[in-house]
Design an enzyme around this catalytic site. Sequence first.
Site, PDB file in Angstrom:
ATOM      1  N   THR A  24       0.813  -1.218   0.000  1.00  0.00           N
ATOM      2  CA  THR A  24       0.000   0.000   0.000  1.00  0.00           C
ATOM      3  C   THR A  24       0.848   1.270   0.000  1.00  0.00           C
ATOM      4  OG1 THR A  24      -0.220  -0.192   2.416  1.00  0.00           O
ATOM      5  CG2 THR A  24      -2.029  -1.045   1.069  1.00  0.00           C
TER       6      THR A  24
ATOM      7  N   LYS B 189       9.723  -0.432   7.912  1.00  0.00           N
ATOM      8  CA  LYS B 189       9.978  -0.134   9.319  1.00  0.00           C
ATOM      9  C   LYS B 189      10.228  -1.418  10.083  1.00  0.00           C
ATOM     10  CE  LYS B 189       7.378   4.145   8.960  1.00  0.00           C
ATOM     11  NZ  LYS B 189       6.188   4.941   9.317  1.00  0.00           N
TER      12      LYS B 189
ATOM     13  N   GLY C  99       7.750   8.709   8.784  1.00  0.00           N
ATOM     14  CA  GLY C  99       6.962   9.736   9.454  1.00  0.00           C
ATOM     15  C   GLY C  99       5.496   9.347   9.511  1.00  0.00           C
TER      16      GLY C  99
ATOM     17  N   THR D  83       2.624   8.954   7.995  1.00  0.00           N
ATOM     18  CA  THR D  83       2.122   8.984   6.611  1.00  0.00           C
ATOM     19  C   THR D  83       1.368   7.699   6.286  1.00  0.00           C
ATOM     20  OG1 THR D  83       4.343   8.237   5.994  1.00  0.00           O
ATOM     21  CG2 THR D  83       3.839  10.568   5.647  1.00  0.00           C
TER      22      THR D  83
ATOM     23  N   ALA E 256      -0.702   5.301   4.201  1.00  0.00           N
ATOM     24  CA  ALA E 256      -0.833   5.196   2.747  1.00  0.00           C
ATOM     25  C   ALA E 256      -2.196   5.669   2.263  1.00  0.00           C
ATOM     26  CB  ALA E 256      -0.591   3.747   2.322  1.00  0.00           C
TER      27      ALA E 256
ATOM     28  N   LYS F 164       7.670   2.173  17.304  1.00  0.00           N
ATOM     29  CA  LYS F 164       6.317   2.729  17.483  1.00  0.00           C
ATOM     30  C   LYS F 164       5.236   1.705  17.141  1.00  0.00           C
ATOM     31  CE  LYS F 164       5.488   3.330  12.910  1.00  0.00           C
ATOM     32  NZ  LYS F 164       4.275   3.098  12.078  1.00  0.00           N
TER      33      LYS F 164
ATOM     34  N   SER G   2      -4.198   2.064  10.944  1.00  0.00           N
ATOM     35  CA  SER G   2      -3.003   1.371  11.434  1.00  0.00           C
ATOM     36  C   SER G   2      -3.278  -0.119  11.615  1.00  0.00           C
ATOM     37  CB  SER G   2      -2.555   1.976  12.766  1.00  0.00           C
ATOM     38  OG  SER G   2      -1.637   1.131  13.415  1.00  0.00           O
ATOM     39  N   ARG G   3      -2.533  -0.947  10.896  1.00  0.00           N
ATOM     40  CA  ARG G   3      -2.681  -2.399  11.058  1.00  0.00           C
ATOM     41  C   ARG G   3      -2.319  -2.828  12.478  1.00  0.00           C
ATOM     42  NH1 ARG G   3       1.158  -3.909   5.912  1.00  0.00           N
ATOM     43  NH2 ARG G   3       0.231  -2.458   4.422  1.00  0.00           N
TER      44      ARG G   3
ATOM     45  N   GLU H 296       3.799  -5.233  11.419  1.00  0.00           N
ATOM     46  CA  GLU H 296       5.229  -5.111  11.690  1.00  0.00           C
ATOM     47  C   GLU H 296       5.558  -5.033  13.180  1.00  0.00           C
ATOM     48  OE1 GLU H 296       7.617  -5.704   9.874  1.00  0.00           O
ATOM     49  OE2 GLU H 296       7.479  -4.878   7.846  1.00  0.00           O
TER      50      GLU H 296
END
Length: 336
Positions: free
Chosen positions: A12, A106, A138, A140, A142, A193, A256-257, A283
């Site tokens: 993505t 990441k 940062g 961002t 997708a 994070k 956010s996954r 992740e």
Amino acid sequence: MKAEIGILGAGTFGMALAAMLSKNGSDVSVWTRHSEKLDKYASERIYHNLDDMVIPDGVDFCKSLESVCTGKDILIFAIPSLYVRDVAGEASGFIPEGQIIVNVGKGIEPETLHTLTEVIEDELSAAGKTVRTVALSGPTHAEEVAKGLPSTIVSASNDPEAAALVQDIVMNSSMRVYTNSDKRGVELCGAMKNIMALAAGMSAGLGYGDNAKAALITRGLAEIARLGLAMGCRLETFAGLAGVGDLIVTATSLNSRNNRAGMLIGKGMKAEEAVKEIGMVVEGINAIPAALKLARKYDIDMPLTFAVDAIINHGADPKETVTGLMMRDKKDETAV
């Protein structure tokens, strides 16, 4: 700034960047191992995983790894962290000396504790080549980049000229790009994070409120910064876009996954079930082994990281884990 760009990976964020960079006027080529997906994208010109984003005509798809690596001003690695080394090794024969390589993934490699740009450098060095690496990271998502919504990102490198070139190529009226010389700190923030976003999602899944989420974000950042300072990173990085900025968006957004996976785990799902439900790479789970090794190596207390590991990998009860965190020994907030 117009440029010749190769993107390795068609997930993505890679595809959102491809569309944005094409609209910037650059010539963009995208490669992935999954050639059947390339055929579909090339014929339909629609990317369904980003709300049916229209793929600009300036985005080409190539099945040849050699082609995507040849004659490019920058190469962008948009690969899940677990596969960066393999892809870098495969591509090393085609990547020229001095190539600027941008990593947007990441993670931290658990075996070596390398950041992802360090993994790329390691593989290219083994092939006798020196490359110039940049971490682009940062707040961002997708989904928003694909829609052209205002976003900001950091171009981080030990090579100021490379960071500035990437800044020029990526920046436009909806994407503001800052440079930062603390590449390791920026990459550490990007990996860590995601673990804190899992924690924030678990908190929401347990039915806890905004107070708990704010506490997790704040104390999570304190953990990340403690580790980063021990690793020689700059404190300002953790207070910046790649630090607190990315942590806020990852720990609060349903895009956010990691946050969504945490919510499912907080509601009672096993980690593997949550990942299957999300249907994409989470992740934060991949980052846990490296985070634990780094905590041990630098002798850093990271109670939230340890708690997430206990729940994900050792079957700890989330509610009991929260109680244990709340009842830890009393401390001064500013203590290291």
